[in-house]
Design a protein around this motif. Structure first.
Motif: not given
Ligand SMILES: Nc1ncnc2c1ncn2[C@@H]1O[C@H](COP(=O)(O)OP(=O)(O)O)[C@@H](O)[C@H]1O
Ligand SMILES: [Mg+2]
Lengths: 278, 427
Positions: B396-425
């Motif tokens: 179960a912890r392996t799966s949970a670890g993968i979920l946490v990793l995916l969570g971080f990846l999603i957050v990072m990609n969301a930040i990237a998308i947010f930045l692109r939309q906020r800063l793009e001129r």
């Protein structure tokens, strides 16, 4: 300014010996070009052009598109340096100083020879920052209030102050096309250049904005030497005192504007003016 | 070529014309259907992945806890030297008090209900609050893995006794604790705040998260400035000749090199040649930086290219030097693109496993690294370690670890998308 060099230049000038503005004041030459050729790689775009540009007057370059007007104009502030494959030969003197010499600093040259481009290209910054940019990088203003004064007076001279006074912090890119172009003119004159080069400054503008810019050019010539490229003969006739006609990279003829339009020496000029090609 | 003056009579109402138009519309619809089909397939597969992970992983997000009253007698624990106290006895006494009837060898089986590290948990609690010495202290202690599994119904009570890891007696005790209201299954904060452990009930991702953070920090600090400098040079200054063409091709190829090769390089150069410590986030970050560098160079060059030439001309025409043109105008305009690309590059680096395995970031380490040079694991290598462990709790912890990793990846990609939309001129 070097008076002896200037008078030497004036006597050296091949044709005509004395230049007169329509106001009949004899005038000095600001820029002298001798046998200027420009190559893009192996392709020659400009062939041995020699011309003298009078001070505090408007000189228009006309000719069909692709004939090398912009290429020639960009020689005066060495903007062709920014194109890797471009090579310029010949001599260009401003106030008697050869500008292609190695001891000429292009940064200083471009401060003295400002440029306005075909498509309005304000920086994507505030109106204030657009105008303040030149004075900032050249260290012209010694204090914040002096910078404010320069910005306001440049906007005034560009005829834009009344329209943007209350929104200097708004982005320059939010203005209309004509306002953007006047902003670019304000930006260019903020460093108090001696020469202003304009490359088809009205080609992206509607007739009303164009008329506004033409008025402005007429006012600016009191203080600046202006060289304007235009594809519109009417515009050349309206704003310029001298006109130079280019064709296929050659200077066909040049002279006082009224003479060029009423009594051109060359058949090609006549054909172009009457709309037979171009 | 037909003569442009020739006019062709077209009968727009003809049967053939109508049939031709029908065929064209049908082709449009087919293309749309293929597209929708492909996207549905991709989303479906992603959903299956997340659902299976969540189905096995969710149980690791809660932890069975047992509430126990510990009597901290002054005989066993001396106030002036708490760490030397006999906490083993404290735990044993607490359990005997709960089950006075259990004696002899069975007390061992009784103590197995609690995690093996209970005495350290009690010790740390006493150190944190020495005033309890001489009194009692009620703590919620994690149940050991077999009882955690029993409580989560992962171990079936219907199995014959010799086939499960808890015997009938232990189940009776556990049920008695449950009946007394001493068993609870709260959210498992330990998953985030504990480091790795031999015991699944105590194992957490803290070490891996800190290790990954340090490694990414090093990776960013190296690859961001170096990547931007290289891209600016190549894009703005380098002459166009054979040599720069060669460099360009090589950078593009570098981006496609399998990451394990970078790991081997790191092993050979950083560890064997420079003698940097094994398993250190510093080395991990350096290896990840090698991997991320080509990505950052490529996105930065693309971002620089997309700045309109009219802006450069405007600046140069004002007499700005090349350096001023780049730092005042080109780079700020390219920054949204650069940042977006960098974050996506870092997200890739965060999930990268192979190079970290090669430099030993899959070691068994029971405390978060205190610095860049201390041995550590990283999120993906921690998942790798757990996936390799036999205990049921680690599944179960392996799966949970993968979920946490995916969570971080999603957050990072969301930040990237947010930045692109906020800063793009637009200009
Ligand atoms: N950056 C360039 N690279 C190569 N050739 C160019 C470049 N700019 C202009 N040219 C060529 O030089 C000639 C003159 O162009 P230009 O000076 O722009 O003409 P005009 O401004 O009179 O329309 C044209 O044939 C054009 O194709
Ligand atoms: Mg042009």
């Amino acid at each position: 300014m070097n008076d002896t060099a200037m008078s030497a230049l004036a006597t050296e000038a091949t044709n005509p010996q004395t230049v007169r503005t329509p106001d009949e004041h004899p005038t000095n030459f600001k820029i002298g070009a001798n046998d200027v050729s420009v190559f893009y790689g192996n392709k020659q775009a400009l062939f041995d052009v020699s011309i003298d540009i009078p001070e505090r007057a408007v000189t228009a370059f006309i000719g069909p598109s692709g004939c090398g007007k912009s290429t020639f104009l960009r020689c005066f502030n060495r903007m062709n340096d920014t194109i890797d494959i471009a090579r310029v030969t010949g001599r260009i003197e401003i106030d008697g100083r050869e500008i292609n010499e190695s001891d000429i600093d292009v940064v200083e040259l471009r401060a003295r020879v400002g440029m306005v481009f075909q498509k309005p290209n304000p920086f994507p910054k505030s109106i204030f920052e657009n105008v303040a940019y030149g004075p900032r990088i050249h260290g012209i203003a010694s204090s914040k209030s002096e910078l404010d004064d320069i910005v306001i007076s440049s906007l005034e001279r560009a005829g834009l102050a009344s329209e943007v006074k209350d929104r200097l912090a708004e982005p320059g890119t939010g203005l209309s096309g004509g306002q953007q172009q006047r902003l670019c003119i304000a930006r260019a004159i903020a460093v108090n250049p001696e020469v202003i080069l304009m490359d088809e400054p009205c080609s992206a503008l509607d007739p009303i904005a164009t008329a506004r810019i033409e008025e402005l050019i007429d006012e600016l010539r009191q203080n600046y030497t202006i060289v304007i490229v235009t594809h519109s003969m009417q515009q050349a006739a309206r704003v310029s005192q001298r006109t130079a006609m280019f064709h296929l990279g050659y200077l066909v003829e040049e002279g006082p504007t009224d003479q060029m339009f009423t009594n051109p020496r060359e058949k090609r000029t006549q054909d172009y003016i009457t709309g037979r090609f171009g | 070529m037909t003569d442009s003056t020739m006019t062709v009579a077209v009968d727009w109402t003809s049967e053939q014309g109508a049939a031709r138009r029908r065929r064209r519309h049908a082709a449009d619809r087919r293309l749309r259907a293929y597209g929708i089909g492909a996207i549905s397939l991709a989303i479906g597969l992603l959903a299956i992945l997340i659902i299976t992970l969540a189905a096995t992983g969710y149980k690791a997000f809660v932890q069975t806890m047992v509430e126990v009253d510990f009597t901290i007698s002054a005989d066993l624990v001396k106030a002036d030297d708490i760490p030397a106290g006999n906490f083993r006895a404290v735990v044993a006494n607490a359990m005997s008090k709960l089950f006075p009837e259990v004696e002899g060898r069975e007390t061992r089986e009784l103590k197995q209900i609690l995690t093996n590290n209970t005495r350290f948990i009690v010790r740390d609690a006493v150190i944190a609050d020495p005033s309890v010495i001489g009194g009692t202290m009620t703590l919620r202690v994690p149940a050991s893995d077999p009882f955690d599994q029993l409580n989560k119904r992962e171990i079936s009570r219907d199995l014959p006794e010799d086939q499960r890891r808890v015997n009938d007696r232990q189940i009776t005790w556990f049920d008695k604790l449950d009946a007394e209201g001493r068993i609870s299954t709260p959210f498992n904060w330990g998953l985030f705040f504990n480091a790795d452990s031999r015991f699944p009930e105590l194992a957490g991702l803290a070490g891996a998260i800190v290790g990954s953070f340090y490694a990414l920090l090093v990776c960013f600090l190296i690859s961001f400035p170096v990547g931007i400098a290289a891209a600016v040079y190549l894009e703005e200054f380098a002459p166009k000749n054979r040599l720069t063409d060669l460099i360009e091709v090589n950078i593009n190829n570098l981006a496609a090199v399998p990451s394990v090769v970078f790991g081997l390089l790191g092993l050979a150069v950083f560890l064997n040649f420079f003698g940097l410590p094994r398993s250190a986030p510093l080395v991990g970050g350096m290896v990840l930086a090698l991997m991320t560098l080509p990505t950052i160079i490529i996105v930065t060059r693309a971002a620089l290219k997309s700045v309109p030439p009219s802006i450069r001309e405007a600046a140069l025409g004002m007499g700005a030097s090349k350096h001023q043109t780049i730092t005042h105008h080109v780079l700020p305009l390219a920054l949204p693109g650069i940042l977006t690309g960098t974050i996506i590059g870092l997200a890739q680096a965060l999930g990268e496993t192979a190079p970290l395995l090669l430099i030993g970031m899959n070691a068994f380490i029971t405390s978060p690294p205190g610095g860049l040079m201390e041995a550590s694991t990283a999120l993906p290598t921690q998942v790798f370690i757990w996936a390799d462990s036999p205990e049921r709790g680690f599944v179960a912890r392996t799966s949970a670890g993968i979920l946490v990793l995916l969570g971080f990846l999603i957050v990072m990609n969301a930040i990237a998308i947010f930045l692109r939309q906020r800063l793009e001129r637009t200009w």
